[in-house]
Write a protein that holds these residues in place. Structure first.
Motif, PDB file in Angstrom:
ATOM      1  N   GLU A   1      30.630  -8.529  45.348  1.00 49.86           N
ATOM      2  CA  GLU A   1      29.741  -8.399  46.508  1.00 49.86           C
ATOM      3  C   GLU A   1      29.027  -7.046  46.530  1.00 49.86           C
ATOM      4  O   GLU A   1      28.125  -6.826  47.348  1.00 49.86           O
ATOM      5  CB  GLU A   1      30.546  -8.550  47.801  1.00 49.86           C
ATOM      6  CG  GLU A   1      31.147  -9.944  47.995  1.00 49.86           C
ATOM      7  CD  GLU A   1      32.170  -9.979  49.117  1.00 49.86           C
ATOM      8  OE1 GLU A   1      32.489  -8.887  49.662  1.00 49.86           O
ATOM      9  OE2 GLU A   1      32.653 -11.077  49.447  1.00 49.86           O
TER      10      GLU A   1
ATOM     11  N   SER B   1      30.501  -4.247  47.340  1.00 54.38           N
ATOM     12  CA  SER B   1      30.999  -3.481  48.484  1.00 54.38           C
ATOM     13  C   SER B   1      32.181  -2.572  48.150  1.00 54.38           C
ATOM     14  O   SER B   1      32.718  -1.912  49.040  1.00 54.38           O
ATOM     15  CB  SER B   1      31.407  -4.443  49.615  1.00 54.38           C
ATOM     16  OG  SER B   1      32.415  -5.344  49.180  1.00 54.38           O
ATOM     17  N   LEU B   2      32.589  -2.539  46.878  1.00 56.69           N
ATOM     18  CA  LEU B   2      33.693  -1.658  46.509  1.00 56.69           C
ATOM     19  C   LEU B   2      33.187  -0.218  46.476  1.00 56.69           C
ATOM     20  O   LEU B   2      32.227   0.088  45.769  1.00 56.69           O
ATOM     21  CB  LEU B   2      34.265  -2.035  45.144  1.00 56.69           C
ATOM     22  CG  LEU B   2      35.488  -1.213  44.728  1.00 56.69           C
ATOM     23  CD1 LEU B   2      36.725  -1.695  45.479  1.00 56.69           C
ATOM     24  CD2 LEU B   2      35.737  -1.306  43.224  1.00 56.69           C
TER      25      LEU B   2
ATOM     26  N   TYR C   1      35.245  -7.771  46.168  1.00 55.19           N
ATOM     27  CA  TYR C   1      34.497  -6.604  46.642  1.00 55.19           C
ATOM     28  C   TYR C   1      33.524  -6.122  45.577  1.00 55.19           C
ATOM     29  O   TYR C   1      32.411  -5.695  45.880  1.00 55.19           O
ATOM     30  CB  TYR C   1      35.456  -5.460  46.998  1.00 55.19           C
ATOM     31  CG  TYR C   1      36.376  -5.732  48.167  1.00 55.19           C
ATOM     32  CD1 TYR C   1      36.179  -6.816  49.006  1.00 55.19           C
ATOM     33  CD2 TYR C   1      37.447  -4.888  48.438  1.00 55.19           C
ATOM     34  CE1 TYR C   1      37.010  -7.060  50.082  1.00 55.19           C
ATOM     35  CE2 TYR C   1      38.291  -5.116  49.509  1.00 55.19           C
ATOM     36  CZ  TYR C   1      38.074  -6.200  50.329  1.00 55.19           C
ATOM     37  OH  TYR C   1      38.909  -6.427  51.384  1.00 55.19           O
TER      38      TYR C   1
END
Length: 320
Positions: A279, A281-282, A276
């Motif tokens: 990417e 996206s965390l 994550y």
């Protein structure tokens, strides 16, 4: 306090337990017969030693219900017979004992045992690591007997129980102790490798939670130059340099894993995976203070060289 190997030199007990039988057609040479008898004696001696160790274990401890099962072994609750002291008993199959190291007496001992013994060598009661009380190295398994703090739950259970009521102040108390524990390991050249909520106990018997570290099953000795190309631990919490370059070092990895622990503590119910972060996206909750958010971002720096060192973490303004 620690287990001492039982002598294998008892001639009387060997004669009682080992019956020597002649083999073949009676024409075997004396040398072959002697070799066969020696091998039989070694087997009997090993079985005798194993039986003695098992008897000693059962004479000293009572094993109760299962507490949990991990990748390396299974842990049971229990108590020491002489004083009813609560213990945790860990059974590790021989195939799951990754390596052994040489002790000061020249004998080979399991790495998990060596790490815990080294940590116990400091001031009594000062270490955050649960104490190793006894150990039994058997042919088919390794049995570790450790102290069992009561009452206590692992941090994963603690987060579930208190759900969304854990404050930043509580998280600070927990993380400060974790950083100090991690620094103690670093100072003693021990790399835990698998810091996560399941491997952290929280003693709940007082107003202030006390942190205890457990499970040194994949730990190893290290130094400032140590670099690893085989990952040991929980893949979801592996540092990004391992995923990108297939290498990692003790200090930056420990800081990364401390960040994952803090993230999970303050994001109840959230699932963490290093992917994550890679990417982008965390999501770090905006309800957290700016200093706390900054602390997490520093721990999650993708460049291991730019992550703070353990000795600098407590100097971050979040702890002021």
């Amino acid at each position: 306090m620690f287990f001492t190997e039982i002598s294998e030199s008892s001639t009387d007990s060997k004669e009682k337990m080992c019956k020597r039988k002649a083999t073949g057609d009676g024409k075997a040479s004396p040398a072959k017969k002697l070799k066969s008898l020696d091998q039989e004696e070694i087997k009997c001696s090993a079985k005798e030693l194993e039986a003695a160790k098992i008897c000693e274990f059962k004479a000293k401890y009572v094993e109760l219900h299962k507490l949990g099962k991990g990748g390396c072994g299974t842990v049971f609750a229990g108590y020491r017979k002489e004083d009813n002291f609560p213990v945790a008993i860990k059974h590790i199959p021989e195939m799951n004992v990754p390596c052994k190291v040489k002790a000061e007496n020249g004998k080979q001992i399991p790495m998990e045992v060596a790490a815990m013994l080294k940590l116990a060598a400091g001031t009594p009661g000062s270490s955050a690591t649960v104490s190793l009380l006894d150990w039994f190295d058997l042919p088919k398994e390794l049995i570790l007997v450790m102290e069992r703090p009561v009452p206590a739950v692992n941090l994963e259970q603690y987060i579930e129980e208190y759900a969304y009521t854990i404050t930043e102040e509580t998280a600070k108390v927990i993380l400060k102790q974790l950083i100090e524990a991690a620094k103690e390991l670093e100072d003693k050249n021990i790399f835990h490798r698998d810091l996560k909520t399941e491997n952290i106990l929280i003693e709940t018997g007082s107003d202030v939670p006390r942190v205890r570290l457990i499970d040194f099953g994949v730990s190893c000795f290290c130094n400032e130059r140590s670099r690893y190309t085989v990952f040991s631990g929980t893949p979801a919490y592996s540092p990004p340099e391992w995923m990108i370059h297939e290498y990692y070092r003790p200090g930056p990895t420990t800081v990364w894993q401390l960040g994952t622990v803090l993230y999970k503590t303050l994001h109840a119910g959230a699932f963490f995976d290093t992917l994550y972060v890679l990417e982008g996206s965390l999501e770090i909750s905006e309800r957290l203070s700016e200093n706390c958010q900054d602390f997490l971002k520093m721990c999650f720096n993708l460049d291991p060289k730019r992550r703070p060192k353990l000795k600098d973490l407590l100097r971050h303004r979040w702890f002021r």
